[in-house]
Design a protein around this motif. Structure first.
Motif, PDB file in Angstrom:
ATOM      1  N   ALA A 132       0.497  -0.929  -0.679  1.00 12.48           N
ATOM      2  CA  ALA A 132      -0.018  -0.263   0.065  1.00 12.48           C
ATOM      3  C   ALA A 132       0.789   1.426  -0.569  1.00 12.48           C
ATOM      4  O   ALA A 132       2.142   1.377   0.813  1.00 12.48           O
ATOM      5  CB  ALA A 132      -0.404   0.240   1.217  1.00 12.48           C
ATOM      6  N   LEU A 133       0.331   2.167  -0.360  1.00  8.28           N
ATOM      7  CA  LEU A 133       1.185   3.698  -0.398  1.00  8.28           C
ATOM      8  C   LEU A 133      -0.367   4.857  -0.326  1.00  8.28           C
ATOM      9  O   LEU A 133      -0.754   4.618  -0.396  1.00  8.28           O
ATOM     10  CB  LEU A 133       1.817   3.765  -1.716  1.00  8.28           C
ATOM     11  CG  LEU A 133       0.870   3.910  -3.059  1.00  8.28           C
ATOM     12  CD1 LEU A 133      -0.004   5.105  -3.446  1.00  8.28           C
ATOM     13  CD2 LEU A 133       2.287   4.063  -4.045  1.00  8.28           C
TER      14      LEU A 133
ATOM     15  N   ALA B 180      -2.778   4.807   8.041  1.00  6.56           N
ATOM     16  CA  ALA B 180      -2.534   4.135   7.171  1.00  6.56           C
ATOM     17  C   ALA B 180      -2.815   2.963   7.703  1.00  6.56           C
ATOM     18  O   ALA B 180      -3.537   2.473   7.211  1.00  6.56           O
ATOM     19  CB  ALA B 180      -1.408   4.200   6.321  1.00  6.56           C
ATOM     20  N   ASN B 181      -2.035   2.626   8.528  1.00  8.43           N
ATOM     21  CA  ASN B 181      -2.633   1.292   9.464  1.00  8.43           C
ATOM     22  C   ASN B 181      -4.157   1.190  10.328  1.00  8.43           C
ATOM     23  O   ASN B 181      -4.414  -0.360  10.636  1.00  8.43           O
ATOM     24  CB  ASN B 181      -0.763   1.101  10.940  1.00  8.43           C
ATOM     25  CG  ASN B 181      -0.034   0.852  10.267  1.00  8.43           C
ATOM     26  OD1 ASN B 181       0.243   0.450   8.856  1.00  8.43           O
ATOM     27  ND2 ASN B 181       0.832   1.211  10.441  1.00  8.43           N
TER      28      ASN B 181
ATOM     29  N   THR C 228      -6.588  -1.794   9.234  1.00  6.21           N
ATOM     30  CA  THR C 228      -6.936  -3.006  10.577  1.00  6.21           C
ATOM     31  C   THR C 228      -8.367  -2.212  10.412  1.00  6.21           C
ATOM     32  O   THR C 228      -8.593  -3.728  11.019  1.00  6.21           O
ATOM     33  CB  THR C 228      -6.383  -1.827  12.236  1.00  6.21           C
ATOM     34  OG1 THR C 228      -4.902  -2.439  11.675  1.00  6.21           O
ATOM     35  CG2 THR C 228      -6.504  -3.389  12.608  1.00  6.21           C
ATOM     36  N   ILE C 229      -9.464  -1.246  10.819  1.00  5.06           N
ATOM     37  CA  ILE C 229     -10.179  -1.630  10.965  1.00  5.06           C
ATOM     38  C   ILE C 229     -10.997  -2.390   9.494  1.00  5.06           C
ATOM     39  O   ILE C 229     -12.068  -2.857   9.377  1.00  5.06           O
ATOM     40  CB  ILE C 229     -10.593  -0.195  10.430  1.00  5.06           C
ATOM     41  CG1 ILE C 229     -10.958   1.008  11.864  1.00  5.06           C
ATOM     42  CG2 ILE C 229     -12.307   0.430  10.317  1.00  5.06           C
ATOM     43  CD1 ILE C 229     -10.529   2.193  12.083  1.00  5.06           C
ATOM     44  N   LEU C 230     -10.477  -2.107   8.156  1.00  2.00           N
ATOM     45  CA  LEU C 230     -11.415  -2.785   6.484  1.00  2.00           C
ATOM     46  C   LEU C 230     -10.631  -4.399   7.105  1.00  2.00           C
ATOM     47  O   LEU C 230     -10.626  -4.880   5.944  1.00  2.00           O
ATOM     48  CB  LEU C 230     -10.421  -1.723   5.771  1.00  2.00           C
ATOM     49  CG  LEU C 230     -10.805  -1.129   5.234  1.00  2.00           C
ATOM     50  CD1 LEU C 230      -9.856  -0.283   4.350  1.00  2.00           C
ATOM     51  CD2 LEU C 230     -12.719  -0.804   5.061  1.00  2.00           C
ATOM     52  N   ASN C 231      -9.840  -4.825   7.449  1.00  2.24           N
ATOM     53  CA  ASN C 231      -9.526  -6.335   8.201  1.00  2.24           C
ATOM     54  C   ASN C 231      -8.670  -6.550   7.337  1.00  2.24           C
ATOM     55  O   ASN C 231      -8.732  -8.040   6.288  1.00  2.24           O
ATOM     56  CB  ASN C 231     -10.730  -6.872   8.465  1.00  2.24           C
ATOM     57  CG  ASN C 231      -9.964  -8.632   8.311  1.00  2.24           C
ATOM     58  OD1 ASN C 231      -9.138  -8.576   9.242  1.00  2.24           O
ATOM     59  ND2 ASN C 231     -11.117  -9.668   8.658  1.00  2.24           N
TER      60      ASN C 231
ATOM     61  N   GLY D  86       3.476  -4.470   3.421  1.00  4.22           N
ATOM     62  CA  GLY D  86       3.965  -3.387   3.560  1.00  4.22           C
ATOM     63  C   GLY D  86       3.739  -1.925   3.780  1.00  4.22           C
ATOM     64  O   GLY D  86       2.538  -1.731   1.782  1.00  4.22           O
ATOM     65  N   VAL D  87       3.813  -0.557   3.875  1.00  2.58           N
ATOM     66  CA  VAL D  87       2.805   0.608   3.458  1.00  2.58           C
ATOM     67  C   VAL D  87       4.000   1.389   3.568  1.00  2.58           C
ATOM     68  O   VAL D  87       5.004   1.533   4.061  1.00  2.58           O
ATOM     69  CB  VAL D  87       2.021   1.262   5.096  1.00  2.58           C
ATOM     70  CG1 VAL D  87       1.461   2.102   4.021  1.00  2.58           C
ATOM     71  CG2 VAL D  87       0.944   0.178   5.004  1.00  2.58           C
ATOM     72  N   VAL D  88       4.134   2.427   2.091  1.00  2.00           N
ATOM     73  CA  VAL D  88       4.769   3.445   1.981  1.00  2.00           C
ATOM     74  C   VAL D  88       3.966   4.631   2.192  1.00  2.00           C
ATOM     75  O   VAL D  88       2.650   4.957   1.922  1.00  2.00           O
ATOM     76  CB  VAL D  88       5.976   3.178   0.725  1.00  2.00           C
ATOM     77  CG1 VAL D  88       6.759   4.482   0.762  1.00  2.00           C
ATOM     78  CG2 VAL D  88       6.207   2.446   0.463  1.00  2.00           C
ATOM     79  N   PHE D  89       4.460   5.624   3.170  1.00  2.00           N
ATOM     80  CA  PHE D  89       3.707   6.647   3.371  1.00  2.00           C
ATOM     81  C   PHE D  89       3.936   7.912   3.249  1.00  2.00           C
ATOM     82  O   PHE D  89       5.975   7.796   3.604  1.00  2.00           O
ATOM     83  CB  PHE D  89       3.098   6.827   5.499  1.00  2.00           C
ATOM     84  CG  PHE D  89       4.406   6.068   6.017  1.00  2.00           C
ATOM     85  CD1 PHE D  89       4.799   6.767   6.745  1.00  2.00           C
ATOM     86  CD2 PHE D  89       4.587   4.965   6.675  1.00  2.00           C
ATOM     87  CE1 PHE D  89       6.402   7.225   8.038  1.00  2.00           C
ATOM     88  CE2 PHE D  89       5.505   4.829   7.094  1.00  2.00           C
ATOM     89  CZ  PHE D  89       6.781   5.392   8.026  1.00  2.00           C
ATOM     90  N   CYS D  90       3.824   9.183   3.589  1.00  2.00           N
ATOM     91  CA  CYS D  90       4.346  10.012   4.091  1.00  2.00           C
ATOM     92  C   CYS D  90       5.383  10.516   5.422  1.00  2.00           C
ATOM     93  O   CYS D  90       4.542  10.383   6.754  1.00  2.00           O
ATOM     94  CB  CYS D  90       3.224  11.462   3.733  1.00  2.00           C
ATOM     95  SG  CYS D  90       3.071  11.907   1.865  1.00  2.00           S
TER      96      CYS D  90
END
Length: 244
Positions: free
Chosen positions: A105-106, A114-115, A119-122, A129-133
């Motif tokens: 995810a980005l 993002a997390n 998490t809420i969406l399961n 992995g997640v690339v974030f600002c």
């Protein structure tokens, strides 16, 4: 290959009105800086349009702490009241053939937001992995800046990839609700890009409410980008990345 999913207004529908709730909080933040209502609206829209993220303009032109912005804006969103797990969406992720694609995810948000959404969406266990600002760095990059996409390519390390991440950008597949973001990725050589476009729904961009046209996004299609109105359409447009 790596398939990249944007988070906000992509993994959940614009019908949740989260973008409106976020826009209200960002507007309030601009007003708290001493601007009047009209000045706040104009500057919010200007920075969003110019940088792809209002906060990017704030950190460039004002002494703003990005983490303070995150606490007061993203951090106060009542996400648990607005979104919920979607079994159909989870099945879509479960059906991605992990022998062919890695799933990342980005986002232009910070990692906490993002997390929280994932998490809420399961879906957290479906994302490698997640690339974030990185709001801890006032000079962070965001979509649609080329540096953000290059950072994604570098961050996506996994068994079978080089230590430098993805060496061939054509191996990247990308889904986002922003036309600017997918076109920017396509121009940088990302192999397949899909613009998630929910025709007829309202969404807030830069503090301005807009209704997505019923005729779809022909401009994105002209740039070699696939336009989809439902993530389930990925099964049709990219059938090779799903298990049979």
């Amino acid at each position: 290959m790596v398939v990249w999913f944007d988070v906000d207004n992509t993994l959940y529908s614009a019908s949740t009105k989260i973008s409106q709730a976020m826009g209200q909080r960002i507007h309030a933040y601009f007003v708290s800086m001493g601007l009047d209502e009209d000045e706040a609206s104009d500057l919010h829209f200007k920075y969003y349009t110019q940088y792809g993220l209002a906060l990017r303009g704030l950190t460039r032109h004002h002494e703003i702490d990005p983490l303070d912005f995150d606490r007061k804006c993203d951090g106060t969103l009542p996400l648990e009241e607005l979104i919920q797990p979607n079994p159909k969406l989870r099945k879509l992720f479960e059906d991605l053939d992990r022998t062919k694609v890695r799933v990342w995810a980005l986002t232009n948000a910070y990692k906490h937001h993002a997390n929280r959404v994932l998490t809420i969406l399961n879906l957290r266990d479906q994302i490698e992995g997640v690339v974030f600002c990185d709001y801890e760095n006032p000079n962070f990059n965001c979509k649609p800046e080329p540096e953000f996409y290059h950072n994604c390519e570098t961050c996506a390390t996994f068994p079978g990839a080089s230590d430098a991440g993805i060496s061939d950008p054509s191996k990247c597949l990308f889904v986002d609700d922003s036309k600017k973001n997918v076109v920017a990725a396509k121009e940088l050589g990302w192999g397949r890009c899909a613009h998630f476009y929910e025709a007829g729904l309202e969404a807030m961009e830069g503090g301005k409410l807009k209704t997505l046209g019923q005729n779809g996004d022909t401009a994105a299609s002209a740039n070699g980008v696939v336009v989809i109105t439902d993530l389930e359409e990925l099964r049709t447009v990219w059938p090779d990345i799903f298990s049979e």
